[in-house]
Design an enzyme around this catalytic site. Structure first.
Site, PDB file in Angstrom:
ATOM      1  N   GLY A 516       0.860  -1.152   0.029  1.00  9.19           N
ATOM      2  CA  GLY A 516       0.083   0.022   0.011  1.00  9.19           C
ATOM      3  C   GLY A 516       0.958   1.316   0.038  1.00  9.19           C
ATOM      4  O   GLY A 516       2.102   1.127  -0.148  1.00  9.19           O
ATOM      5  N   GLY A 518       1.242   4.659   2.212  1.00  5.96           N
ATOM      6  CA  GLY A 518       0.968   5.224   3.562  1.00  5.96           C
ATOM      7  C   GLY A 518       0.842   6.731   3.065  1.00  5.96           C
ATOM      8  O   GLY A 518       1.018   7.407   2.124  1.00  5.96           O
ATOM      9  N   GLY A 519       0.660   7.453   4.195  1.00  5.93           N
ATOM     10  CA  GLY A 519       0.669   8.734   4.371  1.00  5.93           C
ATOM     11  C   GLY A 519       1.896   9.397   3.599  1.00  5.93           C
ATOM     12  O   GLY A 519       1.788  10.489   2.983  1.00  5.93           O
ATOM     13  N   PHE A 520       2.824   9.009   3.986  1.00  5.39           N
ATOM     14  CA  PHE A 520       4.165   9.744   3.566  1.00  5.39           C
ATOM     15  C   PHE A 520       5.101   8.729   2.803  1.00  5.39           C
ATOM     16  O   PHE A 520       6.203   9.104   2.391  1.00  5.39           O
ATOM     17  CB  PHE A 520       5.014  10.432   4.504  1.00  5.39           C
ATOM     18  CG  PHE A 520       4.973   9.373   5.787  1.00  5.39           C
ATOM     19  CD1 PHE A 520       5.898   8.354   5.716  1.00  5.39           C
ATOM     20  CD2 PHE A 520       4.496   9.635   7.009  1.00  5.39           C
ATOM     21  CE1 PHE A 520       6.124   7.346   7.011  1.00  5.39           C
ATOM     22  CE2 PHE A 520       4.486   8.960   8.313  1.00  5.39           C
ATOM     23  CZ  PHE A 520       5.360   7.771   8.232  1.00  5.39           C
ATOM     24  N   GLY A 521       4.442   7.603   2.092  1.00  6.08           N
ATOM     25  CA  GLY A 521       5.544   6.645   1.274  1.00  6.08           C
ATOM     26  C   GLY A 521       4.727   5.281   1.185  1.00  6.08           C
ATOM     27  O   GLY A 521       3.880   5.092   1.706  1.00  6.08           O
ATOM     28  N   PRO A 522       5.534   4.419   0.421  1.00  4.59           N
ATOM     29  CA  PRO A 522       5.043   3.143   0.242  1.00  4.59           C
ATOM     30  C   PRO A 522       5.086   2.296   1.416  1.00  4.59           C
ATOM     31  O   PRO A 522       5.851   2.565   2.316  1.00  4.59           O
ATOM     32  CB  PRO A 522       5.985   2.476  -0.982  1.00  4.59           C
ATOM     33  CG  PRO A 522       7.141   3.490  -0.684  1.00  4.59           C
ATOM     34  CD  PRO A 522       6.735   4.608  -0.301  1.00  4.59           C
ATOM     35  N   VAL A 523       4.357   1.269   1.464  1.00  4.71           N
ATOM     36  CA  VAL A 523       4.443   0.473   2.762  1.00  4.71           C
ATOM     37  C   VAL A 523       4.412  -1.026   2.071  1.00  4.71           C
ATOM     38  O   VAL A 523       3.952  -1.539   1.161  1.00  4.71           O
ATOM     39  CB  VAL A 523       2.944   0.315   3.337  1.00  4.71           C
ATOM     40  CG1 VAL A 523       3.198  -0.708   4.694  1.00  4.71           C
ATOM     41  CG2 VAL A 523       2.385   1.883   3.856  1.00  4.71           C
ATOM     42  N   LYS A 537       7.108   0.962   6.719  1.00  2.94           N
ATOM     43  CA  LYS A 537       6.491   1.969   6.035  1.00  2.94           C
ATOM     44  C   LYS A 537       7.667   2.916   5.892  1.00  2.94           C
ATOM     45  O   LYS A 537       8.382   3.264   6.630  1.00  2.94           O
ATOM     46  CB  LYS A 537       5.479   2.678   7.019  1.00  2.94           C
ATOM     47  CG  LYS A 537       4.712   3.751   6.653  1.00  2.94           C
ATOM     48  CD  LYS A 537       3.554   3.797   7.721  1.00  2.94           C
ATOM     49  CE  LYS A 537       2.626   4.988   7.267  1.00  2.94           C
ATOM     50  NZ  LYS A 537       1.518   5.256   8.589  1.00  2.94           N
ATOM     51  N   ASP A 634      -8.226  11.488  11.245  1.00  4.66           N
ATOM     52  CA  ASP A 634      -8.337  10.892   9.763  1.00  4.66           C
ATOM     53  C   ASP A 634      -8.765   9.542  10.027  1.00  4.66           C
ATOM     54  O   ASP A 634      -8.327   8.446   9.570  1.00  4.66           O
ATOM     55  CB  ASP A 634      -6.974  10.822   9.098  1.00  4.66           C
ATOM     56  CG  ASP A 634      -7.130  10.806   7.631  1.00  4.66           C
ATOM     57  OD1 ASP A 634      -8.340  11.075   7.184  1.00  4.66           O
ATOM     58  OD2 ASP A 634      -6.166  10.561   6.623  1.00  4.66           O
TER      59      ASP A 634
END
Ligand SMILES: *[C@@H]1O[C@H](CO)[C@@H](O)[C@H](O)[C@H]1NC(C)=O
Ligand SMILES: *[C@@H]1O[C@H](CO)[C@@H](O)[C@H](O)[C@H]1NC(C)=O
Length: 826
Positions: A516, A518-523, A537, A634
């Protein structure tokens, strides 16, 4: 017969005497400003100063019935008491007290049984003492025919209460070792000594201070010959002149009225606020001319040691140039108490240097050293020679700068003061901060800043396009340079992962392992050597705002532990790589199952109810059970992860806000969140609180019941969104129709109806109407009596759009449910 006549004539005489005493004695006293030992001032009698400006008499403050002897303005109708004699010892028996001067020159307040409840004492005595009320408002005791102030044996100006009148000396007399200071009333009705005092503090260079008990609340900043460096609004004016007098016998502050037609007084009010009042006229009365403190930056030491408060900045506190926060994570969380330290430590033996800082309220001068005949240059040399001297400045700026003021130890209570009132100070720094190498470094820093700005601009554009989430523009430069330290912070006690082991675990961050964004980069999914599954993350290197979110996430949840919050196992920070390692959640995020018609039947009602309860407990923990108050901001289906047993875990704390203490609400100009889940007050006004999370929870719970997302919801009969639809059905008693058709019966109707009811309470328009998360937890378990919900906020999709346009945002609205940022919501 005879005796009766005598008796009657006696009564007659007594009557005459009473008439005479009633008529003549008070009249005589009214005209009088002097009281001598053979006279007595009864309750109701007054002394009036010769010019008629002040009056002394008995009064009851506010709603009190107690009687006090005091002085107030004679010509001003609103009784304004400026001095109280027996402030601690009121006369409780109505109107029977007396005020007198004794043969030995003591003033005394006496009750009806002749007990002395208050007396002035002085060491000196005189032959023929009298008390006189002067036109300045000063009540003095003196030899009857000696008008010389030097020979007053007692004066109320030396024993003030809460008022500083023109001509009073606030400060120290080193000969008599006496301090004259103000102490506030306890309350409007009670003139007894309250919590606050106002002093002219002579330790170091004099400054005015307001204290609560022993604790310093506010200081004016040192006297600089023209004013005080911290109260720029107190300056030369047409109403009064003021100065601080410093000589070997005395240090005091005083002021004098310039125009005797203008009445002005200074008082310390019951809540510790210094107020200057001026009298306008009968209609307008007293008006406040100045108050101090004026704003949050005035609170003593607000930004900690070496911090500087700037009222036009947000956040208010910053470190002085070349200083960095001592506790960077606490600082980010707006805990400024630990203050700042030098970026480069001092090394006195190698020779330090001094840097000039301008436009400041000079730091606390208690414990400072001064000399008025040393010039600034010699002052600097003097300070450099003594390794414990930390800063120096001019003493007096009135004649272009003269004198020398030195600080030893830490510099506390600095704020920015706009020119021209702000002052210069020279602060000791490591020599490398100023030499040519230092200059080069500064150049590099400037270039880096410019580069950073360009980069920031670019990434800002990029991120607006991509609609990533972020807050906190301020401090971004710092954070990008400090990011390395985040994981190393000892306080967090965060286990460290080795980059190589993570590379191995994720098969070199293989695309196949990506689970996925995430908020600030790939997971990525990973498998540790022991067989433990993890989610990694990554902070993408191109994401500038990501750095803040990364830090935020670390600092927010490092210490949180709850079975409904995703567990942070540790982090990895090597070079430019920053990663967070989480426990892996087999069933990924809730939205992937709930909103997928093929999969949603996996979630039967007991599972859904379990999930709703888990989320509620997780949020309740965040809001009130953990050490801090944390607002997630959020809450949505895609941020709820599910483990192998379908236990929900709240994740993604990238934009969460942590609050210490009792603060539980805030306002932001950058609204971040996800449409469909955002509460009206947050989306429109940028106000967020625990109740905005409650709103999002309500939306989420309805989605879980319906198996459909709020935004994606459409109905053939009307244009209501899911909230509006649910509410309409609830009103009509048809709530069961809301239920996801794929939920196979039988299920627990009570639980279901309860859940819908609670959800509707959560999404009410007014945040105050919404229950707290802990109440929600109780309600879901059926332990509470439910109020009826009012209409939800954001009832239809149109309302959302109207709200957006009224918020005059520059946002791009996405329909796919990703977190977005609205810039500059009002
Ligand atoms: C003290 O003064 C401040 C500022 O003028 C005011 O807000 C406050 O209410 C006053 N307190 C009392 C008890 O009068
Ligand atoms: C430095 O100044 C402090 C404070 O005045 C004084 O106590 C100390 O002796 C001085 N040290 C030297 C080396 O002069």
């Amino acid at each position: 017969m005879k005796s009766r006549w005598i008796n009657e004539s006696c009564m007659f005489l007594h009557f005459v005497a009473t008439i005479i005493s009633l008529l003549s004695v008070p009249r005589m006293l009214q005209a009088m400003d002097i009281l001598n030992p053979v006279q007595v001032l009864k309750d109701g009698d007054t002394l009036v100063s010769s010019g008629g400006d002040f009056v002394l008499g008995f009064f009851s403050p506010g709603n009190s019935k107690n009687r006090f002897v005091g002085i107030w303005y004679n010509k001003i109708k609103v009784q304004t008491v400026v001095w109280v004699a027996n402030r601690e010892t009121p006369l409780t028996n109505n109107a029977s007290g007396m005020f007198k001067i004794t043969e030995t020159g003591f003033l005394a307040v006496i009750d009806e049984s002749n007990r002395v409840v208050w007396s002035s004492n002085s060491s000196k005595t005189v032959q023929n003492p009298v008390a006189q009320l002067l036109d300045t408002g000063n009540l003095v005791v003196k030899e009857s025919n000696n008008p010389n102030p030097e020979n007053f044996i007692w004066q109320s100006f030396e024993h003030p209460t809460d008022h500083l009148l023109p001509g009073m000396k606030l400060g120290w007399n080193f000969v008599t070792r006496r301090e004259v200071y103000l102490s506030a009333w306890k309350s409007y009705d009670d003139p007894s000594t309250g919590d606050y005092t106002l002093h002219c503090d002579p330790s170091g260079y004099p400054q005015l201070t307001i204290k609560k008990g022993e604790a310093l609340q506010l200081r004016s900043g040192a006297w600089n010959g023209e004013g005080f460096s911290g109260v720029p609004n107190v300056r030369k004016n047409t109403i009064y002149s003021f100065e601080v007098v410093v000589n070997k016998d005395e240090i005091y502050y005083h002021y004098e009225l310039l125009n005797h037609l203008v009445v002005s007084r200074y008082m310390l009010n019951e809540s510790g606020v210094g107020q200057r009042w001026t009298w306008v006229d009968e209609r307008q009365g007293w008006v406040i001319y100045l108050t101090s403190p004026t704003d949050s930056c005035d609170a003593y030491g607000f930004c900690g040691v070496h911090g500087s408060c700037n009222i036009v900045n947000s956040p208010l506190c910053g470190c002085l140039d070349r200083f960095v926060p001592k506790d960077p994570i606490g600082w980010e969380r707006t805990d400024w108490s630990k203050g700042c330290v030098r970026r480069t430590p001092l090394n006195c033996s190698k020779g330090d240097a001094f840097l000039k800082y301008s436009g400041l309220k000079l730091p606390d001068t208690r414990g400072s050293w001064f000399n008025s005949s040393i010039n600034l240059e010699d002052c600097g040399a003097l300070c450099l020679k003594n390794c414990s001297c930390m800063a120096y400045a001019s003493l007096d700026i009135s004649k272009g700068g003269s004198g020398c003021l030195l600080w030893f130890g830490e510099l506390v209570d600095i704020r920015m003061v706009p020119h021209p009132q702000g002052e210069d100070i020279y602060i000791r720094v490591a020599s490398s901060e100023t030499d040519s190498k230092g200059m080069k470094r500064i150049l590099v820093v400037i270039l880096a800043l410019v580069g950073g700005m360009i980069l920031l601009g670019l990434s800002l554009m990029l991120y607006l396009k991509k609609m990533r989430k972020s807050d906190h523009l301020v401090g971004r430069f710092f954070s990008s340079s400090n990011q390395k330290d985040e994981c190393h912070d000892r306080e967090l006690g965060m286990p460290m992962f080795d980059l190589n082991s993570l590379i191995k675990a994720t098969d070199n961050f293989s695309i196949h392992n990506k689970i996925g964004e995430g908020g600030f980069g790939p997971v990525y999914k990973g498998l540790l050597e022991g067989g433990k599954e993890i989610a990694v993350k990554c902070l993408s290197q191109t994401s500038h705002q990501g750095v803040d979110e990364f830090k935020n996430e670390v600092s927010c949840i490092a210490k949180l532990q709850h079975r409904n919050l995703v567990r942070l196992l540790g982090c990895c920070s090597q070079g430019v790589e920053n990663m967070l390692v989480y426990e892996y959640m087999t069933n990924k995020s809730l939205d992937l199952i709930l909103f997928d018609p093929m999969k949603s039947s996996v979630l039967d009602w007991p599972k859904r109810f379990h999930i709703i309860n888990g989320i509620a407990r997780g949020l309740s923990y965040l809001h009130q059970d953990s050490r801090l108050t944390i607002i997630h901001r959020d809450v949505k289906a895609s941020n709820i992860l599910l483990d192998s047993d379908m236990n929900p875990k709240i994740s993604d704390f990238g934009i969460a806000r942590c609050f210490g203490g009792d603060e539980t609400a805030a306002k932001t100009r950058r609204v971040i969140g996800t449409y469909g889940y955002m509460s009206p007050e947050y989306a429109i006004d940028g106000l967020f609180s625990v109740k905005s999370d409650v709103f999002s929870f309500g939306v989420l719970a309805l989605e879980i019941v319906k198996g459909m997302s709020n935004r994606g919801f459409t109905h053939t009969d009307h244009s209501l969104n899911l909230l509006g639809h649910a509410w309409t059905l609830h009103k009509e008693g048809r709530s069961l129709e809301l239920v996801d058709p794929c939920l196979a019966e039988p299920f627990n109707f009570c639980e279901l109806l309860r859940t819908i009811h609670v959800s509707l309470l959560c999404v009410q328009q007014n945040p105050k109407d919404r229950p707290s998360m802990s109440t929600v937890v109780m309600m879901l378990s059926g332990e509470d009596v439910f109020p009826s919900p009012k209409q939800p906020g954001f009832f239809t999709e149109r309302e959302v759009l109207a709200a957006q346009s009224s918020a005059r945002t520059s946002a791009t609205i996405s329909a796919n449910g990703v977190t977005i940022t609205l810039l500059e919501a009002r």
